[in-house]
Design a protein around this motif. Structure first.
Motif, PDB file in Angstrom:
ATOM      1  N   TYR A  77       0.870  -1.178   0.000  1.00 29.11           N
ATOM      2  CA  TYR A  77       0.000   0.000   0.000  1.00 29.11           C
ATOM      3  C   TYR A  77       0.909   1.230   0.000  1.00 29.11           C
ATOM      4  O   TYR A  77       1.677   1.433   0.945  1.00 29.11           O
ATOM      5  CB  TYR A  77      -0.904  -0.009   1.230  1.00 29.11           C
ATOM      6  CG  TYR A  77      -1.782  -1.240   1.310  1.00 29.11           C
ATOM      7  CD1 TYR A  77      -3.071  -1.233   0.781  1.00 29.11           C
ATOM      8  CD2 TYR A  77      -1.313  -2.415   1.897  1.00 29.11           C
ATOM      9  CE1 TYR A  77      -3.868  -2.367   0.846  1.00 29.11           C
ATOM     10  CE2 TYR A  77      -2.112  -3.552   1.963  1.00 29.11           C
ATOM     11  CZ  TYR A  77      -3.377  -3.522   1.431  1.00 29.11           C
ATOM     12  OH  TYR A  77      -4.169  -4.645   1.487  1.00 29.11           O
ATOM     13  N   ALA A  79       1.470   5.295  -0.147  1.00 30.65           N
ATOM     14  CA  ALA A  79       0.985   6.666  -0.036  1.00 30.65           C
ATOM     15  C   ALA A  79       1.672   7.454  -1.139  1.00 30.65           C
ATOM     16  O   ALA A  79       2.869   7.730  -1.066  1.00 30.65           O
ATOM     17  CB  ALA A  79       1.319   7.231   1.338  1.00 30.65           C
ATOM     18  N   LEU A  85      -3.882   6.881  -2.759  1.00 31.39           N
ATOM     19  CA  LEU A  85      -3.449   5.557  -2.313  1.00 31.39           C
ATOM     20  C   LEU A  85      -3.357   4.625  -3.509  1.00 31.39           C
ATOM     21  O   LEU A  85      -4.314   4.481  -4.276  1.00 31.39           O
ATOM     22  CB  LEU A  85      -4.454   5.002  -1.297  1.00 31.39           C
ATOM     23  CG  LEU A  85      -4.210   3.577  -0.802  1.00 31.39           C
ATOM     24  CD1 LEU A  85      -2.926   3.490   0.007  1.00 31.39           C
ATOM     25  CD2 LEU A  85      -5.405   3.098   0.022  1.00 31.39           C
ATOM     26  N   THR A 104      -7.461  10.295  -3.027  1.00 29.35           N
ATOM     27  CA  THR A 104      -7.906  10.987  -1.823  1.00 29.35           C
ATOM     28  C   THR A 104      -8.093  12.480  -2.103  1.00 29.35           C
ATOM     29  O   THR A 104      -7.623  12.991  -3.120  1.00 29.35           O
ATOM     30  CB  THR A 104      -6.882  10.795  -0.700  1.00 29.35           C
ATOM     31  OG1 THR A 104      -5.603  11.279  -1.142  1.00 29.35           O
ATOM     32  CG2 THR A 104      -6.752   9.320  -0.321  1.00 29.35           C
ATOM     33  N   THR A 108      -1.703  12.334  -0.176  1.00 32.25           N
ATOM     34  CA  THR A 108      -1.507  11.177   0.692  1.00 32.25           C
ATOM     35  C   THR A 108      -0.057  11.111   1.151  1.00 32.25           C
ATOM     36  O   THR A 108       0.853  10.923   0.350  1.00 32.25           O
ATOM     37  CB  THR A 108      -1.899   9.882  -0.034  1.00 32.25           C
ATOM     38  OG1 THR A 108      -3.273   9.962  -0.398  1.00 32.25           O
ATOM     39  CG2 THR A 108      -1.688   8.679   0.855  1.00 32.25           C
ATOM     40  N   HIS A 110       0.942   9.297   4.270  1.00 29.57           N
ATOM     41  CA  HIS A 110       1.291   8.093   5.040  1.00 29.57           C
ATOM     42  C   HIS A 110       0.082   7.173   5.063  1.00 29.57           C
ATOM     43  O   HIS A 110      -1.061   7.631   4.922  1.00 29.57           O
ATOM     44  CB  HIS A 110       1.697   8.486   6.467  1.00 29.57           C
ATOM     45  CG  HIS A 110       2.459   7.415   7.187  1.00 29.57           C
ATOM     46  ND1 HIS A 110       1.868   6.573   8.094  1.00 29.57           N
ATOM     47  CD2 HIS A 110       3.775   7.061   7.135  1.00 29.57           C
ATOM     48  CE1 HIS A 110       2.786   5.732   8.571  1.00 29.57           C
ATOM     49  NE2 HIS A 110       3.942   6.003   8.001  1.00 29.57           N
ATOM     50  N   VAL A 111       0.320   5.879   5.242  1.00 25.65           N
ATOM     51  CA  VAL A 111      -0.781   4.925   5.264  1.00 25.65           C
ATOM     52  C   VAL A 111      -0.474   3.812   6.262  1.00 25.65           C
ATOM     53  O   VAL A 111       0.673   3.379   6.404  1.00 25.65           O
ATOM     54  CB  VAL A 111      -1.048   4.331   3.862  1.00 25.65           C
ATOM     55  CG1 VAL A 111       0.193   3.633   3.306  1.00 25.65           C
ATOM     56  CG2 VAL A 111      -2.236   3.385   3.882  1.00 25.65           C
ATOM     57  N   ALA A 118      -7.624   0.919   5.316  1.00 24.36           N
ATOM     58  CA  ALA A 118      -6.440   1.779   5.192  1.00 24.36           C
ATOM     59  C   ALA A 118      -6.740   3.120   5.856  1.00 24.36           C
ATOM     60  O   ALA A 118      -7.738   3.780   5.537  1.00 24.36           O
ATOM     61  CB  ALA A 118      -6.082   1.988   3.724  1.00 24.36           C
ATOM     62  N   VAL A 120      -5.340   6.764   6.193  1.00 24.91           N
ATOM     63  CA  VAL A 120      -4.450   7.585   5.372  1.00 24.91           C
ATOM     64  C   VAL A 120      -4.299   8.983   5.977  1.00 24.91           C
ATOM     65  O   VAL A 120      -5.302   9.657   6.248  1.00 24.91           O
ATOM     66  CB  VAL A 120      -5.008   7.701   3.934  1.00 24.91           C
ATOM     67  CG1 VAL A 120      -4.218   8.707   3.119  1.00 24.91           C
ATOM     68  CG2 VAL A 120      -4.998   6.335   3.252  1.00 24.91           C
ATOM     69  N   ASP A 122      -3.727  12.441   5.093  1.00 19.09           N
ATOM     70  CA  ASP A 122      -3.952  13.071   3.792  1.00 19.09           C
ATOM     71  C   ASP A 122      -3.741  14.584   3.824  1.00 19.09           C
ATOM     72  O   ASP A 122      -4.532  15.356   3.266  1.00 19.09           O
ATOM     73  CB  ASP A 122      -5.369  12.738   3.301  1.00 19.09           C
ATOM     74  CG  ASP A 122      -5.504  12.914   1.790  1.00 19.09           C
ATOM     75  OD1 ASP A 122      -4.629  12.442   1.050  1.00 19.09           O
ATOM     76  OD2 ASP A 122      -6.489  13.534   1.363  1.00 19.09           O
TER      77      ASP A 122
END
Length: 204
Positions: A77, A79, A85, A104, A108, A110-111, A118, A120, A122
């Motif tokens: 996954y 970011a 994402l 998003t 984004t 961090h995830v 998930a 996120v 954002d």
């Protein structure tokens, strides 16, 4: 690039290095593999079975600028900045395959994925919560705006810990992922750009 180090008597000593990347925004190590978010260059997978000589297994230029990556099983996954994402199958690290993505509202950064959801960070759109049970068609469950820029997130149990830049650390109850509830705000000196929760302690 990617650098490896060894802890010797409380001192980190360089062990190895691998070039070929424009930048290393973040790295996640799972077993003997390192998954590196490399900004505009996308993300890359390295073999660390010999830490002195990290070996590039594969890479992929993502649509945006990869800021962070989390790997769960054989799924990565990413970011991906203004591309939101992005979700990849990395069962064959030499040839990552795009499974799906979710654009998003903002950027984004961090995830964190937990139990098919998930979380996120954002940026100016705060915490976004996205179902990834079907990676080909992620679905937004909910979210909550934050006072500043959400740049990092970690989930432990029913709580999401969000690094919100100059605001500090936010603790959100996500027992209902569709409606995160802010439980506490903790100010710190400076900015919170990353965090780690270990044994009921949060390091920022």
């Amino acid at each position: 690039g990617l650098a490896t180090a060894q802890d010797q008597r409380a001192m980190l000593m360089p062990v190895g290095r691998a070039g070929g990347l424009n930048a290393s925004e973040a790295v996640e190590v799972v077993g003997d593999r390192a998954y590196v978010a490399s900004g505009d260059a996308g993300f890359a997978v390295f073999d660390l079975s010999d830490p002195a000589v990290p070996r590039l297994l594969g890479s992929l230029d993502t649509p945006g600028a990869a800021q962070a990556v989390q790997v769960v099983g054989t799924t990565a996954y990413v970011a991906d900045g203004d591309a939101g994402l992005q979700i990849f199958d990395v069962a064959n690290p030499a040839a990552p395959v795009l499974l799906g993505g979710f654009d998003t509202p903002h950027l984004t950064r961090h995830v964190q994925v937990a139990e098919g959801v998930a979380y996120v960070a954002d940026h100016t759109s705060g915490l976004q919560v996205i179902s990834v049970t079907n990676p080909a068609a992620p679905v937004r469950l909910g979210g909550r705006d934050t006072p500043d820029w959400a740049v990092s997130v970690q989930v432990e149990g029913n709580f999401a810990y969000v690094g919100d830049d100059t605001t500090g650390l936010l603790v959100m109850d996500v027992s209902n992922p569709a409606a995160p509830v802010l439980r506490r705000t903790m100010t710190v000196q400076g900015w919170v750009t990353d965090l780690q929760v270990v044994s009921n302690q949060c390091f920022v």
